[in-house]
Design an enzyme around this catalytic site. Structure first.
Site, PDB file in Angstrom:
ATOM      1  N   HIS A 111       0.833  -1.205   0.000  1.00 56.73           N
ATOM      2  CA  HIS A 111       0.000   0.000   0.000  1.00 56.73           C
ATOM      3  C   HIS A 111       0.869   1.257   0.000  1.00 56.73           C
ATOM      4  O   HIS A 111       0.680   2.158  -0.834  1.00 56.73           O
ATOM      5  CB  HIS A 111      -0.911  -0.017   1.236  1.00 56.73           C
ATOM      6  CG  HIS A 111      -1.771   1.190   1.371  1.00 56.73           C
ATOM      7  ND1 HIS A 111      -3.062   1.239   0.906  1.00 56.73           N
ATOM      8  CD2 HIS A 111      -1.529   2.405   1.930  1.00 56.73           C
ATOM      9  CE1 HIS A 111      -3.579   2.432   1.162  1.00 56.73           C
ATOM     10  NE2 HIS A 111      -2.663   3.159   1.786  1.00 56.73           N
ATOM     11  N   GLU A 112       1.819   1.300   0.929  1.00 59.02           N
ATOM     12  CA  GLU A 112       2.662   2.487   1.034  1.00 59.02           C
ATOM     13  C   GLU A 112       3.595   2.625  -0.167  1.00 59.02           C
ATOM     14  O   GLU A 112       3.931   3.745  -0.572  1.00 59.02           O
ATOM     15  CB  GLU A 112       3.469   2.446   2.337  1.00 59.02           C
ATOM     16  CG  GLU A 112       2.632   2.425   3.607  1.00 59.02           C
ATOM     17  CD  GLU A 112       1.660   3.595   3.703  1.00 59.02           C
ATOM     18  OE1 GLU A 112       1.938   4.656   3.115  1.00 59.02           O
ATOM     19  OE2 GLU A 112       0.604   3.454   4.358  1.00 59.02           O
ATOM     20  N   HIS A 139       1.871   4.699  -2.784  1.00 55.05           N
ATOM     21  CA  HIS A 139       2.023   6.136  -2.571  1.00 55.05           C
ATOM     22  C   HIS A 139       3.436   6.597  -2.967  1.00 55.05           C
ATOM     23  O   HIS A 139       3.612   7.601  -3.655  1.00 55.05           O
ATOM     24  CB  HIS A 139       1.787   6.486  -1.099  1.00 55.05           C
ATOM     25  CG  HIS A 139       0.376   6.282  -0.633  1.00 55.05           C
ATOM     26  ND1 HIS A 139      -0.706   6.794  -1.299  1.00 55.05           N
ATOM     27  CD2 HIS A 139      -0.119   5.636   0.459  1.00 55.05           C
ATOM     28  CE1 HIS A 139      -1.818   6.479  -0.646  1.00 55.05           C
ATOM     29  NE2 HIS A 139      -1.488   5.764   0.421  1.00 55.05           N
TER      30      HIS A 139
END
Length: 453
Positions: free
Chosen positions: A22-23, A26
């Site tokens: 997920h990170e 980003h």
């Protein structure tokens, strides 16, 4: 203790994989947009390990593995040197900020697809949707023993997992479903299962069992696994390993058929004639049922004093495909899981489903451990479901979450100006209250499940 440690370990592994991906979403998009990333952290709190990469980003593994974050250069958080202003997140066009924020949930969606693709390549063992017995509403709809469920409302059903997923939603809504089955004679039939006929007042966990579709693979053979001391069965000489062939001349196909015959004999107050197969011999025994008042439900029942031989059902369906077909299957399964998840969220908001369906870290840990014990394919399926849930949860328009930030940026894109600082601060407080309440409720549900199990 081993189960507890296993649950903790597999939860850390699961969340570590999902949060990192997920990170990274980003981080990757931020770097593509020219934003300087100051820190990439998996976990919160005190760093257990850290190093600074050649790109200037500090990579951290922190002590609390329940999340993570990517810290970007931003004038709203600290002074930014004039020479680096073009690398600040807040200086980027709103379209790039939307892309950076949306990348986290979208990478979780991508991970879900990849995990399911890997699962289908390996092959996930499951059970064919074969009906062992039909009672209650299912019997009224025309189901028969040996029926193979082909589709529900036009959607193909390959396993009992798919059947259970679809029927759960329909039962909560009390909706009729159209089911296509193939009988043991090879003839295909169309049946209408009216779930509006389910009794009122049932708990959610009782809805699907109340339909009366009993899975063939879960029916136990009529083999005695244990005999209670001083029971009618013990006095008659029944032993573990004996197979009960018939009672009062009625053939016994599965163990759960015994209780109805025992109740019948007990109510009329006569012994039952039980035919028992032992090795190569067939014995005719007379057993007088007795009342058993020590039941969990509190209601007295008639018993012989025999227990089933507990044998694990053998999976008879393996969902395995080649690389190309596995990709198509992964997309189909992702769509099935997505519609099911949104359907459950809608039902919880509308009150059709209980908020007890929310699960917290304890349940996640237990599910992680259980799936890991079932094999790699099941663990990949669990990770895929959790990754998809993380994607959907983060897209909810709640301030603090990615969805809340996206809402702010969409408003900015429409009105041509950023949301006011006052609105941002108010939204942060609202988001903290909402998110904290959801987490508290999920943890409370976990505690209830632990003490009620």
């Amino acid at each position: 203790m081993q189960e507890i440690l296993g649950s903790i370990w597999w939860m850390i592994v699961s969340l570590g994989i999902l949060v990192t991906f997920h990170e990274f979403g980003h981080y990757w998009v931020a770097r593509r947009c020219g934003v300087r990333v100051l820190r990439f952290s998996v976990g919160f709190g005190k760093p257990l390990w850290s190093r600074v990469g050649r790109d200037g980003t500090e990579y951290v593994i922190a002590a609390l593995p329940l999340g993570g974050y990517v810290k970007m250069l931003d004038e709203r958080e600290a002074d930014v040197p004039t020479a680096e202003l073009d690398q600040a997140f807040n200086r980027k066009p709103v379209s790039q900020r939307i892309a950076i924020v949306a990348a986290g949930p979208l990478f979780n969606l991508l991970l879900c697809l990849l995990l399911l693709w890997g699962m289908f390549l390996i092959g996930k063992d499951d059970y064919l949707p074969l009906v062992g017995r039909a009672d209650k509403v299912a019997a009224e709809a025309g189901f028969r023993s040996g029926d193979r469920i082909l589709s529900i409302d036009g959607r193909s059903m390959d396993t009992w997992t798919h059947v259970g997923m679809h029927l759960t939603g329909a039962a909560l809504d009390r909706l009729p479903v159209e089911i296509e089955v193939q009988g043991s004679d090879g003839v295909t039939r169309s049946l209408s299962l009216d779930l509006g006929r389910l009794p009122e007042g049932l708990k959610e966990t009782e809805l699907v069992p109340a339909i009366g579709l009993i899975q063939l693979q879960r029916l136990l053979p009529p083999v005695v696994g244990g005999v209670s001391a001083d029971s009618p069965a013990a006095q008659a000489g029944i032993r573990p390993g004996d197979r009960i062939r018939s009672i009062d001349g009625q053939t016994i196909g599965y163990f759960d058929e015994i209780s109805a015959h025992v109740e019948n004999a007990g109510e009329v107050g006569r012994p039952a004639v039980v035919s028992v197969e032992r090795e190569d011999s067939l014995l005719e025994l007379s057993l007088q049922p007795v009342r058993n008042t020590e039941t969990a439900e509190g209601a007295a029942t008639w018993i012989f004093g025999v227990a089933a031989e507990r044998t694990a059902a053998t999976p008879d369906a393996v969902l395995r495909f080649g690389p190309i077909d596995a990709a198509g299957a992964a997309f189909n399964e992702t769509w099935r899981l997505t519609t099911s998840t949104f359907g459950m969220l809608y039902r919880m908001v509308s009150g059709a489903a209980s908020l007890q369906n929310l699960s917290g870290p304890i349940s996640i840990a237990q599910f992680a451990n259980d799936s890991a014990q079932r094999g790699v394919a099941w663990f990949l399926f669990f990770l895929a479901v959790l990754s998809l849930s993380l994607c959907i949860m983060n897209l909810l328009p709640i301030p603090i979450l990615d969805g809340g930030h996206l809402l702010y940026y969409l408003i900015e894109a429409i009105k041509g100006a950023p949301v006011s600082e006052k609105s941002l601060i108010a939204g942060q407080y609202v988001g903290m209250v909402v998110l904290g309440s959801l987490m508290a409720l999920a943890f409370y549900n976990d505690i209830l499940r632990v003490f009620s199990s």
